[in-house]
Design a protein around this motif. Structure first.
Motif, PDB file in Angstrom:
ATOM      1  N   ALA A  71       0.848  -1.157   0.131  1.00  0.00           N
ATOM      2  CA  ALA A  71       0.042   0.012  -0.054  1.00  0.00           C
ATOM      3  C   ALA A  71       0.890   1.104  -0.106  1.00  0.00           C
ATOM      4  CB  ALA A  71      -0.783  -0.055   1.357  1.00  0.00           C
ATOM      5  N   ALA A  72       2.064   1.189   0.733  1.00  0.00           N
ATOM      6  CA  ALA A  72       2.924   2.519   0.794  1.00  0.00           C
ATOM      7  C   ALA A  72       3.400   2.702  -0.544  1.00  0.00           C
ATOM      8  CB  ALA A  72       3.793   2.198   1.743  1.00  0.00           C
ATOM      9  N   SER A  82       5.543   8.178   4.559  1.00  0.00           N
ATOM     10  CA  SER A  82       6.692   7.817   5.384  1.00  0.00           C
ATOM     11  C   SER A  82       6.419   6.665   5.953  1.00  0.00           C
ATOM     12  CB  SER A  82       6.668   9.006   6.569  1.00  0.00           C
ATOM     13  OG  SER A  82       7.039  10.048   5.995  1.00  0.00           O
ATOM     14  N   LEU A  83       7.338   5.593   5.588  1.00  0.00           N
ATOM     15  CA  LEU A  83       7.088   4.213   6.249  1.00  0.00           C
ATOM     16  C   LEU A  83       7.845   4.170   7.564  1.00  0.00           C
ATOM     17  CD1 LEU A  83       6.147   1.078   5.675  1.00  0.00           C
ATOM     18  CD2 LEU A  83       8.467   0.825   4.467  1.00  0.00           C
ATOM     19  N   GLY A  91      12.420  -0.387   6.394  1.00  0.00           N
ATOM     20  CA  GLY A  91      11.501   0.881   6.335  1.00  0.00           C
ATOM     21  C   GLY A  91      12.478   2.111   6.494  1.00  0.00           C
ATOM     22  N   ASP A  92      11.727   3.070   5.971  1.00  0.00           N
ATOM     23  CA  ASP A  92      12.149   4.478   6.114  1.00  0.00           C
ATOM     24  C   ASP A  92      12.895   4.808   7.350  1.00  0.00           C
ATOM     25  OD1 ASP A  92       9.919   6.021   3.794  1.00  0.00           O
ATOM     26  OD2 ASP A  92      11.624   4.735   3.617  1.00  0.00           O
ATOM     27  N   GLN A  93      12.028   4.369   8.524  1.00  0.00           N
ATOM     28  CA  GLN A  93      12.358   4.685   9.850  1.00  0.00           C
ATOM     29  C   GLN A  93      11.634   3.581  10.524  1.00  0.00           C
ATOM     30  OE1 GLN A  93      11.627   9.005  10.898  1.00  0.00           O
ATOM     31  NE2 GLN A  93      10.241   8.802   9.149  1.00  0.00           N
ATOM     32  N   PRO A  94      12.267   3.374  11.934  1.00  0.00           N
ATOM     33  CA  PRO A  94      11.747   2.153  12.910  1.00  0.00           C
ATOM     34  C   PRO A  94      10.305   3.072  13.530  1.00  0.00           C
ATOM     35  CG  PRO A  94      13.509   3.778  13.946  1.00  0.00           C
ATOM     36  CD  PRO A  94      13.674   4.090  12.594  1.00  0.00           C
TER      37      PRO A  94
END
Length: 491
Positions: A71-72, A82-83, A91-94
């Motif tokens: 979906a992202a 932002s993932l 992922g982009d970030q935890p």
């Protein structure tokens, strides 16, 4: 369990896994199912979003997270995505870096239907931050932190504005408090082969017309009022007459051809000033009551609303059941057996085939079934099933998530209603609507399911400000809706 052929079927974790396995065996790769689910999430998410909207996507370690990642990627073509990843996977970030920053949408793809333990501290903190902000939330399959099998909260849980699930609903979508956590529920079609549902077990049904429409009796063009049955509602003292009047009027509006209010003679004058289409009959002595049962045209009874006299209620209930008549036992008729519920159970089990419907709310349920109600390991669905098996009667376990259970194990969770039903007298109306279906000859489980659905649908049709007296007047609109469904091509 039965197969999940009908869209009313509700699945548990095992049913979902079975459906996935059968779809894969039919030739659809699991990766393709994930792609379809993720695209469906993105399609729902994009509804109402302007180009360039800020979207945060939470992706967990399992299938839920895989759907979220697809979906992202789809949403990133037009939106600022932002993932935030939790567990395995890039992922982009935890997730620990998530800060509620007024996103236009947050997609919750942490955990789906398989969660059976509280969220860990990192997820709990993310849920807390999300709740503190004002972002719209879309959950995938189930809001994270909700038990899909029971609707219970396992600790901290996401409260979604919308939830998108796939092909079939889960029990936790309809049982409280999970039902409230889901917000608006969207069931997306992801192209599962239709024939697989013959081999997928269903744990219960959503109470919707497709479940009982074929069994529902309906007036025919050549019919007359006697074809539609004659319901009797017992009234108590005049000062409590409002409950019985509500029930009787609901029975008439619910479809019974004739309805009689049977009351102590001293209450008849007070009742007669407030009823028109209803008939009145004095019922003081045992001979009066026996006369009612001798007339086989009286084929469905309501006992309990505003009745009062516990000893008399026990006596009347016993005779009605022994006479093989359909009866809805509500309110005072349930309370009358509260000190000795096994007496009621013996009556029901020893009856000669009459249809008995018990309609307890939570407090009455605890009085009749204290051990079942006290078992904290049972969901409301499981509790209702266990309760119905004990007396051999249909149990309508009322509430915002009313469950209807039959002694043979069939069960349905109601899918209609509004918070405005939480007002005095609405249960009396429900008893009358169910009795109307019994009077017309609808089988007992289907009669209870139809009555519960019609009751909730009438509340929805009326809208805010509802009081119990409004419900009977809203039933013609509900009958029209049912008639449209019965018409050729009506669905």
């Amino acid at each position: 369990m039965r197969s999940s052929v009908s869209p009313t079927s509700l699945l548990d974790d095992g049913g979902v896994k079975r459906a996935d396995a059968l779809a894969v065996a039919s030739g659809i790769p699991l990766a393709e199912l994930v792609q379809r689910a993720g695209r469906a999430v993105a399609e729902v998410a994009a509804t109402g979003l302007a180009n360039g909207a800020r979207v945060a996507v939470w992706a967990g370690p399992g299938m839920n997270g895989a759907d979220a990642r697809v979906a992202a990627r789809c949403l990133a073509e037009r939106h600022d995505v932002s993932l935030f990843a939790f567990g395995s996977g890039e992922g982009d970030q935890p997730l620990s870096a998530f800060e509620e920053d007024r996103y236009d949408l947050v997609i919750d793809g942490l955990f789906g239907i398989g969660l059976q333990r509280p969220l860990d501290p990192v997820c709990t903190e993310a849920v807390r931050r999300l709740a503190a902000g004002g972002s719209q939330v879309l959950s995938i399959d189930m809001p994270s932190g909700v038990d899909a099998a029971s609707g219970a909260l396992l600790g901290a849980a996401v409260r979604a504005h919308r939830t998108v699930t796939f092909e079939r609903r889960r029990v936790g979508h309809l049982l409280m408090p999970g039902r409230a956590q889901c917000g608006a529920l969207i069931v997306a079609d992801i192209g599962m082969p239709p024939d697989i549902w013959n081999d997928v077990p269903s744990v219960a049904d959503a109470n919707e017309p497709r479940l009982w429409l074929a069994a529902l009796r309906h007036p025919s063009a050549a019919g007359h009022k006697y074809d539609r049955g004659h319901a009797v509602v017992f009234a108590g003292p005049v000062e409590k007459g409002g409950a019985a009047r509500l029930s009787a009027m609901a029975a008439l509006r619910g479809g019974a051809g004739l309805v009689t209010l049977a009351a102590p003679r001293e209450a008849l004058s007070g009742l007669s000033a407030q009823v028109t289409a209803l008939m009145l009959r004095g019922c003081d002595a045992q001979d009066d009551f026996d006369g009612l049962l001798e007339d086989e045209r009286f084929n469905a009874f309501v006992l309990g609303p505003g009745f009062g006299d516990a000893a008399k209620a026990r006596r009347f209930a016993a005779r009605i059941i022994e006479a093989n008549r359909a009866v809805v036992l509500d309110a005072d008729a349930i309370t009358a057996f509260g000190e000795a519920p096994e007496d009621l159970f013996r009556l029901c089990a020893g009856g000669t085939g009459g249809d008995v419907v018990l309609t307890p709310h939570g407090g009455e349920f605890r009085r009749l079934f204290p051990d079942i109600a006290g078992d904290g390991g049972l969901s409301k669905l499981e509790a209702a099933r266990a309760a119905a098996a004990r007396p051999g009667a249909v149990v309508v376990f009322k509430g915002a998530d009313t469950v209807i259970a039959a002694p043979d194990g069939r069960a349905a969770i109601n899918a209609t209603g509004t918070p405005w039903l939480a007002t005095a007298g609405t249960g009396d109306v429900l008893a009358g609507i169910v009795a109307a279906q019994l009077a017309q000859g609808t089988p007992v489980f289907e009669a209870a399911c139809a009555g519960v659905w019609m009751h909730g649908r009438a509340a929805e049709a009326f809208g805010p400000g509802l009081i119990s007296e409004d419900l009977p007047g809203a039933l013609p609109q509900v009958h029209a809706e049912i008639a449209a469904l019965r018409a050729p091509g009506g669905g």
